[in-house]
Design an enzyme around this catalytic site. Sequence first.
Site, PDB file in Angstrom:
ATOM      1  N   GLN A  38      23.394 -18.769 -12.043  1.00 32.92           N
ATOM      2  CA  GLN A  38      22.151 -19.143 -12.722  1.00 32.92           C
ATOM      3  C   GLN A  38      22.278 -18.914 -14.223  1.00 32.92           C
ATOM      4  O   GLN A  38      21.769 -19.686 -15.029  1.00 32.92           O
ATOM      5  CB  GLN A  38      20.987 -18.326 -12.183  1.00 32.92           C
ATOM      6  CG  GLN A  38      20.504 -18.819 -10.852  1.00 32.92           C
ATOM      7  CD  GLN A  38      19.014 -18.560 -10.718  1.00 32.92           C
ATOM      8  OE1 GLN A  38      18.191 -19.263 -11.279  1.00 32.92           O
ATOM      9  NE2 GLN A  38      18.679 -17.520  -9.996  1.00 32.92           N
ATOM     10  N   ASN A  89      22.684 -10.348  -6.238  1.00 34.00           N
ATOM     11  CA  ASN A  89      23.884 -11.068  -5.799  1.00 34.00           C
ATOM     12  C   ASN A  89      24.651 -11.488  -7.043  1.00 34.00           C
ATOM     13  O   ASN A  89      24.219 -12.364  -7.789  1.00 34.00           O
ATOM     14  CB  ASN A  89      23.492 -12.301  -4.966  1.00 34.00           C
ATOM     15  CG  ASN A  89      24.705 -13.057  -4.434  1.00 34.00           C
ATOM     16  OD1 ASN A  89      25.752 -13.125  -5.076  1.00 34.00           O
ATOM     17  ND2 ASN A  89      24.559 -13.619  -3.254  1.00 34.00           N
ATOM     18  N   ILE A  95      15.478 -23.451  -4.874  1.00 29.86           N
ATOM     19  CA  ILE A  95      15.729 -24.684  -5.636  1.00 29.86           C
ATOM     20  C   ILE A  95      17.121 -24.642  -6.259  1.00 29.86           C
ATOM     21  O   ILE A  95      17.380 -25.271  -7.284  1.00 29.86           O
ATOM     22  CB  ILE A  95      14.634 -24.899  -6.705  1.00 29.86           C
ATOM     23  CG1 ILE A  95      14.574 -23.729  -7.697  1.00 29.86           C
ATOM     24  CG2 ILE A  95      13.277 -25.070  -6.033  1.00 29.86           C
ATOM     25  CD1 ILE A  95      13.626 -23.986  -8.875  1.00 29.86           C
ATOM     26  N   GLY A  96      17.995 -23.878  -5.603  1.00 28.64           N
ATOM     27  CA  GLY A  96      19.341 -23.683  -6.137  1.00 28.64           C
ATOM     28  C   GLY A  96      19.492 -22.296  -6.717  1.00 28.64           C
ATOM     29  O   GLY A  96      20.539 -21.922  -7.250  1.00 28.64           O
ATOM     30  N   GLU A 118      15.984 -18.024 -16.117  1.00 32.06           N
ATOM     31  CA  GLU A 118      15.613 -18.605 -17.399  1.00 32.06           C
ATOM     32  C   GLU A 118      16.192 -17.845 -18.589  1.00 32.06           C
ATOM     33  O   GLU A 118      16.088 -18.292 -19.725  1.00 32.06           O
ATOM     34  CB  GLU A 118      14.082 -18.667 -17.505  1.00 32.06           C
ATOM     35  CG  GLU A 118      13.512 -19.534 -16.386  1.00 32.06           C
ATOM     36  CD  GLU A 118      12.016 -19.715 -16.439  1.00 32.06           C
ATOM     37  OE1 GLU A 118      11.553 -20.771 -15.975  1.00 32.06           O
ATOM     38  OE2 GLU A 118      11.303 -18.821 -16.912  1.00 32.06           O
ATOM     39  N   PHE A 131      13.561 -26.736 -11.906  1.00 32.26           N
ATOM     40  CA  PHE A 131      13.545 -26.395 -13.337  1.00 32.26           C
ATOM     41  C   PHE A 131      12.139 -26.477 -13.937  1.00 32.26           C
ATOM     42  O   PHE A 131      11.979 -26.705 -15.127  1.00 32.26           O
ATOM     43  CB  PHE A 131      14.506 -27.311 -14.124  1.00 32.26           C
ATOM     44  CG  PHE A 131      15.854 -27.467 -13.479  1.00 32.26           C
ATOM     45  CD1 PHE A 131      16.699 -26.372 -13.343  1.00 32.26           C
ATOM     46  CD2 PHE A 131      16.267 -28.686 -12.976  1.00 32.26           C
ATOM     47  CE1 PHE A 131      17.932 -26.509 -12.726  1.00 32.26           C
ATOM     48  CE2 PHE A 131      17.501 -28.826 -12.352  1.00 32.26           C
ATOM     49  CZ  PHE A 131      18.338 -27.736 -12.233  1.00 32.26           C
TER      50      PHE A 131
END
Lengths: 176, 318, 750
Positions: free
Chosen positions: C646, C639, C477-478, C713, C251
Amino acid sequence: MLIRGDLRLKTTIIVNGEARALDVDPRTTLLDALRERLGLTGTKKGCDHGQCGACTVLVNGVRINSCLSLAVMHEGDAVTTIEGVGSVDKLSAIQQAFLTEDAFQCGYCTPGQICSALGMLQEVADNWPSQETADLTGRIRLSDDELRERMSGNLCRCSAYPQIVAAIKSVAGELA
Amino acid sequence: MRPFTYERALDAASAVRVAAETPGAKFIAGGTNLLDLMKLEIEQPARLIDIGKLPMAAIEDTPEGGLRIGSMATNSHVAADARVRSRYAVLTQAIVAGGSGQLRNKATTGGNLLQRTRCAYFYDTTKPCNKRQPGSGCGALEGLNRNSAIFGASHACIATHPSDMAVALAALDARVETLSPSGKVRAFPIIELHRLPGETPDVETHLIPGELITAVVLPPPPPGGQIYRKVRDRASYSAGLASVAVAGRNVALGAVAHKPWRAVEAEGALESGGSPAEAIAAELKGASDNGRNGFKINLVSRLVPVAIEAARQQGNGA
Amino acid sequence: MSSVSDWEAASNPVKENRAGIIGKAVDRYEGPLKVTGTAPYAYEVQPPSPPAYGAMVSAPIAHGRITAVDTAAAEASPGVLLVWTHRNKPTQGPRPERYDFFTPSPRPALESDRVHFFGQQVAIVVADTLENAQAAAALVKLEFEADPQAVDFRNHYDEAVQPPGESDVEIGDFEAGFAASPVKIDDVWRTPLQNHCQMEPCATTAWWEGDQCTVHTSVQMVRFAQNSLAETLMVPHKNVRLLTRYVGGGFGGKGSFYEDLVLAALAARELGRPVKLAFSRQQMMHGTVHRPATEQRVRLGATADGKLTAMSIMTITHCDRRGNFTEHASNFARSLYAAPNRLTGHRLVRLDLPVASAMRAPGEASGTLGLEVAMDELAEKLGIDPVELRILNEPEVDPENGRPFSIRQLVRCMREGAQLFGWDKRNSVPGQVRDGRWLVGVGMAAAIRGNFLLPAKASFTVDAMGLITVRQGMTDIGTGTYTVLAQIAAETLGVPLGDVRVEIGDSELPPAPGSGGQFGAATAGSAALDAGMNLRQAITEIAVADPASPLFGGPAEQITFQDGVIAIANRSERLSELIRRNRPEGLTAEGEIRPAADSSKWSQHTYGAHYVEVGVDTITGEVRTRRMLGVFAAGRILNWKTARSQLTGGMIWGVGSALTEGNAVDPRYGSLINQDLASYLVPVQADIGDVEAIMLDEVDDKANPMGIKGVGELGISGAGAAVANAIYNACGVRVRDYPITPDKLLAALS
């Protein structure tokens, strides 16, 4: 009468069905014993203070925070970690559901979420109440709000919360 | 964590004896609060006596029509007990409002009562705190004290007691049973367990060294409705800003004082025919704030009448 | 250098998507490892020999110096192998005057006796066990002398300066335009300091073999950290191998790196033994970075029929004494709404606080909490629906620089969102809808977040089994990097997804900038596509030149790659057979992406619209989100599953920003009041009702060769404002000081 030990203590814990003998510093938490002594690093350290749930394991079938327990307090206990839930070659239903529903992103809280969900479903099966339970004397139905409240001890900073609800719901019927 | 000697107690009598003979000895059962504090070296016991496997977890009917809850009974087991749920709903509601499922599965009844404050200045060991380090001062007094006490605080300490369960027990007129190192068994009202901070906020209870809580005894449930309401910043898994337990005519408040706060002024006002709003106003005459926690006075004044009315409606319906 | 028109013109397998793998809701590549707990994060990697364990000591003052050091008790403590303070730390590369995001430089640990912020790491203990290390760390005795400190943001506005290299941007004459506007909004919004709270604390496992250092750590940027570490250790870059295969949340907070990396590597060298070192959760709060607080003055002027005539956001924010980081909370507004007179800018206050840096959607996350509420207030003043007000002020071209938008579907996001959410059922009069103890309200806000592309490389290898391996010094990072790289590879080389391997998170691999700024997928993916195209080319050349291949003789331009088979017209063979015959050791091609020379001709962003329903308990001031809907336009979606996750994750961050999250500085100590996860309140499961994210069909051909953009974001941008607007609609109260906690709401309700 007391059993006592000083700097080291021998303890045997049944981990994922296997008796594991430990000779540990009494300060060693169950979490660190799993991770640093037994090589079971699936159980995560997120806060080390019972504030995140990443270290959740099942002890005698009941979910707890393994960071807030000493290994020596678990003599003879049966501990189930994520490694005991399933493997890459043989995912358990709930692991498959987490994968299918994308119920994680970074994956760090995931083993704790899964172990917590298993414990939670048993608690529902045992008709344990939660803050969301309006009728304390009736049979509990696992509504979305019940599920969310019961899984609130597991933080997910990636915030896969809706996907976690979907994953657990998808298996709740067969596991509960 | 400082090194300590770990011992597992096989009977309560020897546990209290050993605890009394060692300064700095501590009982551990669930460990959810003690280990948290030991990791920060806020607690530094030289000797840890594990009482977790003592046979004191039973929940039994009493001849008087109440319940005797063993001090080793976990919070989850107490909350789930059918007798508690049907007759002491406020206790179940309070317990499940605290912590998380995982914590409640580990935390015990005795340990819940003896948990220590969540005050940020107590937890940050770089700050003055008379509770952690007597004589060092109180960081919260002129600090970011939003979570601090509005009743019974002193210039030495404005911390609050964090337990939800204890608030319900206070409203239920529960009694605490203990075993002393001398072997003496005593019982007293739960409201006499905790102390107000005064000049010695480090001394939090009236227990003597080595004295062990063995049970909490509930009298028969009071007539009328019961309800627990907790207000907090997040929907779950967080400390309360304020809470209220109503059991019949009894009212207790949480997160507002150094101990579970039995609202005797409010109860008196209700007794003499005052409205719920008048009752809590009477109670709040004794409240004072330190700035950022002033909102709690407003919050309590709004929350408590609603809870009293809800309990009354429930009582009338029953 | 390529140009945008090249990207637009050229077809490629991702655009063609013949096998349909692009966009598909594919399960995460590394998912089976994560759900079984077998993905090793940095602290969990097995070193070649048993490790020693480190624990760090943090400064208890905000500004000053260490005047005395006594490590005798710590050194005498059981199991202790090493105790370092500034007095005896190893020599390290010198710190540059200022750090920046993308330039590697030494970051010496335990640098000097100076304390720059509360919680700075000032000592380390390494011992044989974690328990012994932690116990000994508490025995390190340091004395400090405090210098005067400036830590209280609001008390130092008078020291605010223009951030270096920046100036205010004014178009038209804002003051005159605002003064002449018949309808005005002029308010101040405050956002608090926030902490990243990644679930995995920063951690490193390090060891040396000769002069070669291997570190497994938890960072977002591989090459940056690896180069910087080598320079800190004063060894050649090539002597350091840095791996970060699984990152438990970033993040922005792991965009840089911290003392765990440096001290683990130094201690492992000193002891000749692997060392593991992690931050405690408490140390994470001060010792890493945070999103700084802001104060935003937002002024809007409009005509009575709802046309903006003047718009200004001026933000004051803070960073550390030695930093430059600016939370650019005003910037996004420059492209969002049309208005002839505009003024935006920032002021920066340097304080003796921990290091401020990027946190998910830096700028937008804070700034939308002001402007997007101001728009709601303006809509009410004008008696215009908030959606319609925004549409009325939709610009044709970027309102600041006149550049065309690459593509802009904000209006469509708002309209489709309104329809799906049932916005037409909204009662615009606050306080009218009750459900039990809750007053119910709905709110909306627009979302915007810039799109970026950075230089990156990648390599593709095909082996004699026909398996494709993607290699890139990128991180996941995920975000789904593993998965989308696998999808790009499978589609590009025409192989099943199961025949793709992805290796990332390793400084030995072709460099990519890493994860951040929602540029990851576009940047890493575009380089991967190029590598895939080059591998296709190499395969084609071999096939048409191989007499043993049915494809011998070409024509090369007609080659197809499908289901692991290469074909020209009706002549075909398995890719694996060709490679086995010609390159049994495997065939590798490299690729890269660079930003197009002319990409700045377009104004390029991702967009969205948030719709939120909340309940407000007017007795207690508690707020709960009941349902959220976001509709987003972010280019081609690689995807559907990972992108949606996200976006919903970002939306939930918006809930946290609006309702629970924030930290505060105790001005006496310069320390944060919330130092753990029991007091810094990230949302929990029970805070979040139904959440859905919809992604519009979109291709942004000017963004990169794939026409994709980022989503990491976008979801947070505007989400918190929609919550705040819903609170107002529920109960008629505006709280402009985030988070909107019960105490603040009660004060306004009473």
